[in-house]
Design a protein around this motif. Sequence first.
Motif, PDB file in Angstrom:
ATOM      1  N   GLY A 337      15.901 -59.684  73.491  1.00 13.89           N
ATOM      2  CA  GLY A 337      16.855 -59.127  74.450  1.00 13.89           C
ATOM      3  C   GLY A 337      16.255 -58.903  75.819  1.00 13.89           C
ATOM      4  N   GLU A 338      14.927 -58.981  75.930  1.00 14.60           N
ATOM      5  CA  GLU A 338      14.265 -58.835  77.236  1.00 14.60           C
ATOM      6  C   GLU A 338      14.329 -60.119  78.054  1.00 14.60           C
ATOM      7  OE1 GLU A 338      10.895 -55.454  76.138  1.00 14.60           O
ATOM      8  OE2 GLU A 338      10.324 -57.566  76.114  1.00 14.60           O
ATOM      9  N   ASP A 339      14.593 -61.249  77.382  1.00 15.00           N
ATOM     10  CA  ASP A 339      14.667 -62.546  78.067  1.00 15.00           C
ATOM     11  C   ASP A 339      16.105 -62.782  78.519  1.00 15.00           C
ATOM     12  OD1 ASP A 339      11.951 -63.067  77.407  1.00 15.00           O
ATOM     13  OD2 ASP A 339      12.584 -63.651  75.395  1.00 15.00           O
ATOM     14  N   ARG A 340      16.486 -62.166  79.608  1.00 13.59           N
ATOM     15  CA  ARG A 340      17.887 -62.180  80.003  1.00 13.59           C
ATOM     16  C   ARG A 340      18.403 -63.587  80.288  1.00 13.59           C
ATOM     17  NH1 ARG A 340      20.041 -58.466  77.746  1.00 13.59           N
ATOM     18  NH2 ARG A 340      21.900 -59.128  78.878  1.00 13.59           N
ATOM     19  N   ASN A 341      17.621 -64.408  80.965  1.00 13.14           N
ATOM     20  CA  ASN A 341      18.085 -65.768  81.277  1.00 13.14           C
ATOM     21  C   ASN A 341      18.283 -66.588  80.009  1.00 13.14           C
ATOM     22  OD1 ASN A 341      18.042 -65.265  84.041  1.00 13.14           O
ATOM     23  ND2 ASN A 341      15.945 -66.042  84.287  1.00 13.14           N
ATOM     24  N   LEU A 342      17.337 -66.484  79.089  1.00 15.65           N
ATOM     25  CA  LEU A 342      17.437 -67.213  77.830  1.00 15.65           C
ATOM     26  C   LEU A 342      18.608 -66.708  77.004  1.00 15.65           C
ATOM     27  CD1 LEU A 342      16.158 -69.354  76.029  1.00 15.65           C
ATOM     28  CD2 LEU A 342      14.651 -67.604  75.108  1.00 15.65           C
ATOM     29  N   LEU A 343      18.799 -65.396  76.999  1.00 16.83           N
ATOM     30  CA  LEU A 343      19.896 -64.812  76.238  1.00 16.83           C
ATOM     31  C   LEU A 343      21.243 -65.247  76.809  1.00 16.83           C
ATOM     32  CD1 LEU A 343      20.032 -62.883  73.804  1.00 16.83           C
ATOM     33  CD2 LEU A 343      20.381 -61.004  75.423  1.00 16.83           C
ATOM     34  N   GLU A 344      21.364 -65.278  78.123  1.00 17.20           N
ATOM     35  CA  GLU A 344      22.612 -65.712  78.746  1.00 17.20           C
ATOM     36  C   GLU A 344      22.885 -67.183  78.475  1.00 17.20           C
ATOM     37  OE1 GLU A 344      22.298 -64.650  82.831  1.00 17.20           O
ATOM     38  OE2 GLU A 344      22.308 -62.478  82.432  1.00 17.20           O
ATOM     39  N   THR A 345      21.818 -67.990  78.451  1.00 16.53           N
ATOM     40  CA  THR A 345      21.973 -69.403  78.104  1.00 16.53           C
ATOM     41  C   THR A 345      22.491 -69.556  76.680  1.00 16.53           C
ATOM     42  OG1 THR A 345      20.193 -70.072  79.598  1.00 16.53           O
ATOM     43  CG2 THR A 345      20.773 -71.603  77.819  1.00 16.53           C
ATOM     44  N   TYR A 346      21.934 -68.754  75.778  1.00 20.23           N
ATOM     45  CA  TYR A 346      22.358 -68.778  74.378  1.00 20.23           C
ATOM     46  C   TYR A 346      23.831 -68.415  74.246  1.00 20.23           C
ATOM     47  CZ  TYR A 346      23.078 -66.825  69.716  1.00 20.23           C
ATOM     48  OH  TYR A 346      23.588 -66.500  68.489  1.00 20.23           O
ATOM     49  N   TYR A 347      24.246 -67.314  74.880  1.00 18.59           N
ATOM     50  CA  TYR A 347      25.643 -66.894  74.798  1.00 18.59           C
ATOM     51  C   TYR A 347      26.568 -67.940  75.413  1.00 18.59           C
ATOM     52  CZ  TYR A 347      24.345 -62.196  73.244  1.00 18.59           C
ATOM     53  OH  TYR A 347      23.865 -61.131  72.535  1.00 18.59           O
ATOM     54  N   GLY A 348      26.118 -68.543  76.509  1.00 17.47           N
ATOM     55  CA  GLY A 348      26.937 -69.560  77.160  1.00 17.47           C
ATOM     56  C   GLY A 348      27.121 -70.792  76.298  1.00 17.47           C
ATOM     57  N   LYS A 349      26.050 -71.250  75.666  1.00 19.84           N
ATOM     58  CA  LYS A 349      26.115 -72.433  74.804  1.00 19.84           C
ATOM     59  C   LYS A 349      26.970 -72.172  73.571  1.00 19.84           C
ATOM     60  CE  LYS A 349      23.062 -75.260  76.858  1.00 19.84           C
ATOM     61  NZ  LYS A 349      23.344 -76.655  77.265  1.00 19.84           N
ATOM     62  N   ARG A 350      26.949 -70.936  73.099  1.00 16.85           N
ATOM     63  CA  ARG A 350      27.660 -70.603  71.872  1.00 16.85           C
ATOM     64  C   ARG A 350      29.134 -70.291  72.097  1.00 16.85           C
ATOM     65  NH1 ARG A 350      26.659 -65.178  68.633  1.00 16.85           N
ATOM     66  NH2 ARG A 350      27.758 -64.573  70.523  1.00 16.85           N
ATOM     67  N   ALA A 351      29.489 -69.940  73.326  1.00 21.50           N
ATOM     68  CA  ALA A 351      30.853 -69.473  73.631  1.00 21.50           C
ATOM     69  C   ALA A 351      31.953 -70.407  73.128  1.00 21.50           C
ATOM     70  CB  ALA A 351      30.997 -69.238  75.129  1.00 21.50           C
ATOM     71  N   PRO A 352      31.845 -71.742  73.328  1.00 23.00           N
ATOM     72  CA  PRO A 352      32.928 -72.626  72.858  1.00 23.00           C
ATOM     73  C   PRO A 352      33.159 -72.538  71.352  1.00 23.00           C
ATOM     74  CG  PRO A 352      31.473 -73.782  74.384  1.00 23.00           C
ATOM     75  CD  PRO A 352      30.795 -72.484  74.053  1.00 23.00           C
ATOM     76  N   PHE A 353      32.099 -72.284  70.588  1.00 23.63           N
ATOM     77  CA  PHE A 353      32.241 -72.195  69.144  1.00 23.63           C
ATOM     78  C   PHE A 353      32.891 -70.864  68.730  1.00 23.63           C
ATOM     79  CE2 PHE A 353      28.638 -75.007  69.964  1.00 23.63           C
ATOM     80  CZ  PHE A 353      29.007 -76.124  69.232  1.00 23.63           C
ATOM     81  N   SER A 372      27.197 -60.780  67.345  1.00 20.95           N
ATOM     82  CA  SER A 372      26.020 -61.131  66.546  1.00 20.95           C
ATOM     83  C   SER A 372      26.309 -62.272  65.578  1.00 20.95           C
ATOM     84  CB  SER A 372      25.516 -59.910  65.778  1.00 20.95           C
ATOM     85  OG  SER A 372      26.497 -59.441  64.886  1.00 20.95           O
ATOM     86  N   VAL A 373      27.462 -62.263  64.935  1.00 22.34           N
ATOM     87  CA  VAL A 373      27.862 -63.309  63.989  1.00 22.34           C
ATOM     88  C   VAL A 373      26.659 -63.709  63.139  1.00 22.34           C
ATOM     89  CG1 VAL A 373      29.105 -65.477  63.703  1.00 22.34           C
ATOM     90  CG2 VAL A 373      29.450 -64.137  65.756  1.00 22.34           C
ATOM     91  N   ASP A 374      26.171 -62.774  62.359  1.00 25.66           N
ATOM     92  CA  ASP A 374      24.893 -62.988  61.678  1.00 25.66           C
ATOM     93  C   ASP A 374      25.045 -63.461  60.234  1.00 25.66           C
ATOM     94  OD1 ASP A 374      26.012 -60.762  60.731  1.00 25.66           O
ATOM     95  OD2 ASP A 374      24.357 -59.426  61.183  1.00 25.66           O
ATOM     96  N   SER A 375      26.108 -64.087  59.911  1.00 23.98           N
ATOM     97  CA  SER A 375      26.293 -64.612  58.569  1.00 23.98           C
ATOM     98  C   SER A 375      26.033 -66.113  58.564  1.00 23.98           C
ATOM     99  CB  SER A 375      27.727 -64.337  58.092  1.00 23.98           C
ATOM    100  OG  SER A 375      28.030 -65.109  56.970  1.00 23.98           O
ATOM    101  N   HIS A 383      29.821 -74.279  63.353  1.00 24.43           N
ATOM    102  CA  HIS A 383      29.180 -75.444  63.968  1.00 24.43           C
ATOM    103  C   HIS A 383      29.404 -76.740  63.197  1.00 24.43           C
ATOM    104  CE1 HIS A 383      27.094 -73.039  66.977  1.00 24.43           C
ATOM    105  NE2 HIS A 383      26.812 -72.174  66.024  1.00 24.43           N
ATOM    106  N   LYS A 384      30.316 -76.707  62.233  1.00 23.06           N
ATOM    107  CA  LYS A 384      30.587 -77.896  61.430  1.00 23.06           C
ATOM    108  C   LYS A 384      30.981 -79.067  62.322  1.00 23.06           C
ATOM    109  CE  LYS A 384      33.276 -79.490  57.458  1.00 23.06           C
ATOM    110  NZ  LYS A 384      34.310 -79.125  56.441  1.00 23.06           N
ATOM    111  N   GLY A 385      30.351 -80.214  62.097  1.00 25.85           N
ATOM    112  CA  GLY A 385      30.622 -81.397  62.912  1.00 25.85           C
ATOM    113  C   GLY A 385      29.695 -81.546  64.097  1.00 25.85           C
ATOM    114  N   GLU A 386      29.029 -80.461  64.482  1.00 19.81           N
ATOM    115  CA  GLU A 386      28.112 -80.478  65.613  1.00 19.81           C
ATOM    116  C   GLU A 386      26.667 -80.251  65.174  1.00 19.81           C
ATOM    117  OE1 GLU A 386      28.922 -81.009  68.773  1.00 19.81           O
ATOM    118  OE2 GLU A 386      31.104 -81.095  68.505  1.00 19.81           O
ATOM    119  N   LEU A 387      26.500 -79.454  64.132  1.00 18.55           N
ATOM    120  CA  LEU A 387      25.171 -79.051  63.712  1.00 18.55           C
ATOM    121  C   LEU A 387      25.187 -78.813  62.212  1.00 18.55           C
ATOM    122  CD1 LEU A 387      22.349 -78.086  64.866  1.00 18.55           C
ATOM    123  CD2 LEU A 387      23.298 -75.778  64.806  1.00 18.55           C
TER     124      LEU A 387
END
Length: 425
Positions: A337-353, A372-375, A383-387
């Motif tokens: 959570g200290e890596d704000r740029n990396l965390l924002e990139t992660y949230y951005g990439k995941r948003a469409p899913f 969190s969607v930790d299941s 991510h079915k079809g993509e990953l």
Amino acid sequence: MEEIEGREHNEEYFYVHGKDIYSTQSLLAELGVKQEQTIYKNSSNDFVRWPFSAAHFFEAVSDSPLDASALEGLLQDKDKEALEKINAEIKGYKDSGDTVANQDRIKDLRLQKKDLLAKAAVKADGAKISLVYKTFVQINDSKMVEEKLPQFKDASWPYKDQMPYFTAGLEEFAAAVARGEPTAITGGPCFFGEHEVDLIFTLRDGSQKIYDFTTRRRNVSDKVSLEAEYTKENASEVIDVSFVSHKTLLTTEEYDSVLYLFELANATKSALTLPIVDASYAKYLDAMLEPLSIELRVRARKRFREVASPIIQMYRELFEDLKKKYPDVKETLIMTGEDRNLLETYYGKRAPFIEKPSTKRIISGIKEKIDSVDSFWKCRKMHKGELNLSALLYPIKISSDGWRSIFSTELKYKEYIERKDYGKR
């Protein structure tokens, strides 16, 4: 009646729940299945007797299922009568053209039929039975894992050949490794365990309410989480929020869970990512404190970061130590959570899913858990079809208290390990 995967079920033969400690052997016994009837027939005593904790449900299913007609022929008495009623009701809906209007009822009937046939498979003479957790991951011993993923034999960690592993879709991962396709290993520990960080509310009268931040309970005997409800009902009484951390070292469980990633990545020539989930803990905290004033929330968030930073640093040090030990693991990443740029990139990439209608139907309705969607199974569906996501998990080791995991046990049983001793395990 128990609610299981969205349906009611009261078949004790089929499901086991409500115990703190399980072993493969005890589960088979409670399910009325003899070990020689199962895929664990030749498994070692260390494996079948390995104690592990699990929250909810296991089922016994045929590893090589018979066809439906053969299974129906094995049903007798009440089960046979129940199946005939189910088939007749489904046929009635089809004949009348009312399948759309009664689709929920038909779905429920088919689930009941599936349960009856699974029960028949368990009783089938000579059937190979396996244990499945929450209808999704199968319990395997190390030799079974090696059959699915040959590179597994090149990996090593404490108790590797004794413990049971939970697997799902492992053959897909193995095939990708064999083809030389890009693969990655991800996972790791929870941020900290029970009894390691206290959450403290100071009230106007000078008294304090102290909760364990992980369980949200005031003491071990509490059965429910209370602190979020307390802030909703008593926000005007809270004048301060603070934390006390008792965590100065990582546990052997936390060390092993990171070592496990590096060993698997090294054996399979995969990339490695280690997400430290402090950002999720912070989101839970924000949701808890929402009824409080903005001043109190900002102060509490700052204090939480002060508690989190030394813990994050311990994980960073372990990560760097293992990177040196495994130079062939070329692509590695730790995210906090200290890596704000990396965390924002992660949230951005995941948003469409996250925004897909199919995803919204399966994500928790609890506000603070949405991000969190930790299941594993939810992520796999997202991510079915993509990953392609596969699981190779193992039940954590029971602590020296004899009945709780190291994560859950009290401080004196935590099995802490100093950095200088990392390489000695």
